[in-house]
Structures are given as C-alpha cells and as structure tokens.
Write a protein that holds these residues in place. Structure first.
Motif, mmCIF file in Angstrom:
data_model
loop_
_atom_site.group_PDB
_atom_site.id
_atom_site.type_symbol
_atom_site.label_atom_id
_atom_site.label_comp_id
_atom_site.label_asym_id
_atom_site.label_seq_id
_atom_site.Cartn_x
_atom_site.Cartn_y
_atom_site.Cartn_z
ATOM 1 N N TYR A 5 0.838 -1.199 0.000
ATOM 2 C CA TYR A 5 0.000 0.000 0.000
ATOM 3 C C TYR A 5 0.874 1.250 0.000
ATOM 4 N N THR A 6 0.256 2.381 -0.351
ATOM 5 C CA THR A 6 0.873 3.696 -0.176
ATOM 6 C C THR A 6 -0.171 4.611 0.438
ATOM 7 N N ARG A 7 0.281 5.780 0.865
ATOM 8 C CA ARG A 7 -0.659 6.834 1.272
ATOM 9 C C ARG A 7 -1.281 7.423 0.009
ATOM 10 N N LYS A 8 -2.441 8.018 0.161
ATOM 11 C CA LYS A 8 -3.090 8.661 -0.989
ATOM 12 C C LYS A 8 -2.326 9.887 -1.448
ATOM 13 N N HIS A 19 4.366 0.637 1.724
ATOM 14 C CA HIS A 19 4.310 -0.134 2.962
ATOM 15 C C HIS A 19 3.774 -1.535 2.688
ATOM 16 N N LEU A 26 1.732 1.523 8.641
ATOM 17 C CA LEU A 26 0.754 1.422 7.561
ATOM 18 C C LEU A 26 -0.313 2.508 7.726
ATOM 19 N N PRO A 27 -0.598 3.267 6.658
ATOM 20 C CA PRO A 27 -1.616 4.320 6.759
ATOM 21 C C PRO A 27 -2.990 3.750 7.115
ATOM 22 N N ARG A 32 -5.086 5.106 2.495
ATOM 23 C CA ARG A 32 -4.138 4.298 1.725
ATOM 24 C C ARG A 32 -4.676 3.885 0.360
#
Length: 65
Positions: A5-8, A19, A26-27, A32
């Motif tokens: 995942y990533t942050r938006k 992440h 983790l967001p 995310r």
C-alpha cells in the motif's frame, strides 16, 4: 508474497512511501491506496510509480527486505 500500500497523498517533499501489510506505520484504511500483491518491495515500488505517476517513491524503512 505480501500486500503493498501507499498513502493517498505524498509527504511535504513530494515523496510517497510504500508499505507492506505487516508495517507498523501502515496508513489508516481511508488514507491508503492498494498496490497489489508482490513477491518483493522493488516490484511494489515500480507499481506505485506507474499507478500514481510519481518519480519520488521509496520503501518504508521498516518494510525494507
């Protein structure tokens, strides 16, 4: 294989962090973006660059292999 995942949104420097699903940083679920299931973080980073059209992508320090 891990879920990644990533942050938006990028941070103040324009960097997006990737992440793994086991990451302590983790967001939150609403913050995310799901990248997919990958065998390593390098492939997840490539996916993030492609999906988000960003060049400043890095792996979270606790998710490095």
């Amino acid at each position: 294989m891990q879920y990644y995942y990533t942050r938006k949104n990028p941070d103040a420097r324009g960097v997006i962090q990737v992440h793994a699903d086991r990451c302590k940083d983790l967001p939150e679920i609403l913050e995310r973006v799901y990248l997919g299931i990958f065998p390593n973080s390098s492939l997840a980073m490539n996916s993030a660059k492609e999906k988000l059209q960003l060049t400043k992508v890095r792996i979270c320090t606790c998710c490095m292999e």
